[in-house]
Design an enzyme around this catalytic site. Structure first.
Site, PDB file in Angstrom:
ATOM      1  N   ASP A   1      -8.933  -5.930  -4.559  1.00  0.00           N
ATOM      2  CA  ASP A   1      -8.470  -5.029  -3.621  1.00  0.00           C
ATOM      3  C   ASP A   1      -9.540  -3.949  -3.551  1.00  0.00           C
ATOM      4  O   ASP A   1      -9.715  -3.077  -4.529  1.00  0.00           O
ATOM      5  CB  ASP A   1      -7.137  -4.421  -4.057  1.00  0.00           C
TER       6      ASP A   1
ATOM      7  N   SER B   1       0.917  -1.231  -0.066  1.00  0.00           N
ATOM      8  CA  SER B   1      -0.097  -0.017   0.207  1.00  0.00           C
ATOM      9  C   SER B   1       0.894   1.303  -0.055  1.00  0.00           C
ATOM     10  O   SER B   1       1.839   1.437  -0.864  1.00  0.00           O
ATOM     11  CB  SER B   1      -0.928   0.012   1.078  1.00  0.00           C
TER      12      SER B   1
ATOM     13  N   HIS C   1      -6.969  -6.066  -0.061  1.00  0.00           N
ATOM     14  CA  HIS C   1      -6.090  -5.433   0.567  1.00  0.00           C
ATOM     15  C   HIS C   1      -5.619  -5.927   1.681  1.00  0.00           C
ATOM     16  O   HIS C   1      -6.257  -5.814   2.913  1.00  0.00           O
ATOM     17  CB  HIS C   1      -6.579  -4.132   0.659  1.00  0.00           C
TER      18      HIS C   1
END
Length: 570
Positions: A462, A207, A500
């Site tokens: 995600d 991320s 994610h």
């Protein structure tokens, strides 16, 4: 500046260790007499020992940690070093960092990236993002590991606290400067402890940490030998603008879908798209076909239309037109009428269909998935507080903080009033932030020429960073350097069903660190990589397909074995 004759041999070694371009030959790892864990407690570094302006650095604490764990969780004894790097601006926060120094050192070092707005020091004793569950993490393998909070200390909202952005130095640190400063300070400590420099330095993050990994390869290419970037938020400004667009859609009356409605959408997409890869296995692997085929306005779930009759609110058994419109905002790109500093004018849409936006079911990590997804509270102004199990969408808090502290620097500004497409008087500021925050360099020849390698992976489900944006980054590299040049140092993989950090359909585990080591140190490029599910169907595997390929079922064999699938492009 002191004359070299007045410096101690120890300090000279530290200065040499911290230099981005050491005068010593690369194969000369000597640096002086090793310092014990307790001796490091009094260590300080002058500003000159760090490659960017600081007020110097110091060790604040050391602790000897006993060996713990078994098998893949085993970590040998190590010296835990805490420190801080002083700012130039007295109003800016310090950069706090940690270095773990294993008693059985493998001669290498690995830096971890952060997440969200950072603000806390990552667990440097942990594994790399989506790392192999059956293999030790870096510290367990003998790496000296380190990380920082990126130059500010978060409040109770942790990774969603953007208040530091009102200070220029803190903002520059978050944007990337803290990476260089932390690397230089940490390597000085590593060198002082072992009496020699690390033979290799790697970086791993996901991320924001994925953005940081790519920033290390582009901005400070001489400081790292290889990076692992998971779901990288490389174009943070365009992503924030997309967050604003999504937030404003969800803030409309009746437009915010609760967890039950998200579950309906997830189930409807799975019913339509699961078999597009050749088998019903609970994973949508042919995600591009799903994006093209699925339409929530005409889809059905459990034999009933997904759309409420007449399009009006009909309870948790259907989606209203307002809620369908919200999801279609997620799935479509942000198209800017002006270019950012990078030249980009868009942020691609998300793979909305088959992504878990926080359904409340289907995964032991659902609480975290819901937090990183659409939360429990509709976005508004002021933004609902983050407390306990109550939370607005992560995207919305992120947008709220970015607008208040990065863009307008007005804590009372209403983020719902700023048009992401036409920010008016703030357009120049948005463009400037893109130049500061994002990984805009596309010619990575210097990193490639020194033998550096990049591994990138991203889950197709995600909900926080779109795989379409990672494809965009790869396309920018291809345009700048040519595919032939990328072959030698970049690999990008997409992982179907993975979200994610965690996944509802597939929770990924990949031995990326071994793959990176072998590529950098032995010249063995990754081939036939395997990704393993750790949670949904523990132990099932899939081939890790290099984009643009995806895993298609061969027509026979166990759906839980990677060998029953083949990577295809079509």
């Amino acid at each position: 500046m002191l004359h070299p004759a007045l410096l101690s041999p120890f300090l000279i070694a530290l200065l040499a260790a911290c230099s981005s371009a050491p005068e010593k030959p690369a194969n000369d790892q000597s640096a002086g007499t090793p310092q014990s864990c307790s001796q490091l407690r009094e260590m300080t570094l002058p500003a000159a020992a760090i490659g960017l302006p600081t007020g110097g650095a110091r060790v604040t604490a050391t602790d000897t940690v006993a060996a713990s764990g078994e098998g893949a969780k085993a970590i040998g004894a190590y010296c835990k070093v805490s420190g801080e790097i002083s700012p130039v601006d007295p109003a800016a926060p310090a950069i706090r960092f940690q270095v773990d120094l294993p008693a059985q050192w493998n001669g290498k070092a690995l830096m971890f990236g952060g997440g969200g707005y950072d603000g806390t020091i990552p667990d440097v004793a942990a594994n790399v993002p989506a790392g192999a569950a059956t293999q030790p993490g870096p510290l367990g393998r003998g790496y000296a590991t380190f990380a920082s909070d990126s130059g500010h200390q978060a409040n109770a909202t942790t990774s969603r606290d953007g208040s530091f952005g009102s200070n220029d130095e803190a903002l520059r640190n978050f944007a990337g400067d803290a990476l260089k400063k932390t690397r230089d300070a940490a390597l000085a400590i590593v060198t002082a402890h072992y009496g020699k420099r690390p033979a290799r330095v790697y970086f791993a993050g996901g991320s924001t940490g994925g953005r940081e990994a790519l920033a290390m390869a582009s901005r400070w290419h001489s400081d790292v030998d290889g990076v692992i970037a998971l779901y990288p938020a490389w174009n943070a400004v365009a992503l924030n603008l997309q967050f604003g667009r999504m937030t404003q859609a969800m803030a409309q009356p009746g437009a915010y879908p609760d967890a039950a409605k998200r579950k309906l959408l997830f189930d409807a997409a799975m019913a339509t798209c699961d078999r597009l890869d050749g088998v019903a296995d609970g994973v949508i692997s042919n995600v591009d076909a799903c994006n093209a085929r699925f339409d929530p306005a005409t889809a059905s779930v459990n034999g009933k239309p997904l759309r409420c009759e007449g399009g009006s609110e009909g309870g948790d058994g259907c989606l209203s037109d307002a809620q369908i419109a919200t999801f279609k905002v997620f799935s479509t790109p942000l198209e800017l009428p002006y270019p950012l500093a990078s030249g980009e004018t868009r942020y691609p849409g998300f793979n909305t269909w088959g992504t878990d936006w926080g359904t409340g079911t289907g995964s032991p990590f659902q609480a975290i998935i819901q937090t990183l997804g659409l939360g429990t509270e509709q976005p508004a102004n002021p933004m609902p507080a983050v407390s306990g199990k109550s939370s607005p969408p992560y995207h919305s808090t992120f947008w709220d903080q970015w607008v208040r502290y990065f863009v307008t620097r007005d804590v009372n500004f209403n983020p719902l009033a700023l048009d992401p497409l036409r920010p008016g008087q703030y357009q120049a500021r948005v463009v400037a932030l893109n130049g500061l925050q994002d990984v805009n360099q596309t010619d990575l020849s210097a990193f490639r020429n020194k033998g550096g390698k990049i591994l990138i992976a991203h889950g197709t489900a995600d909900a926080l960073v779109s795989t379409q944006a990672t494809r965009q980054y790869l396309g920018r590299l291809q345009k700048a350097m040519g595919q032939d040049q990328l072959e030698g140092f970049v690999r990008y993989y997409e992982i179907p069903g993975y979200g994610h950090v965690f996944g509802t359909a597939f929770n990924a585990s990949w031995d990326s660190l071994t793959a990176l080591e072998q590529w950098v140190e032995q010249g063995k490029a990754p081939v036939d990589q395997i990704v393993v599910d750790t949670t949904v169907v523990p132990g099932r595997s899939r081939p890790l397909c290099r984009y643009p390929a995806w895993p298609q079922y061969r027509g026979s064999g166990s759906v839980n074995e990677a060998g029953s699938f083949v990577c295809v492009v079509r």
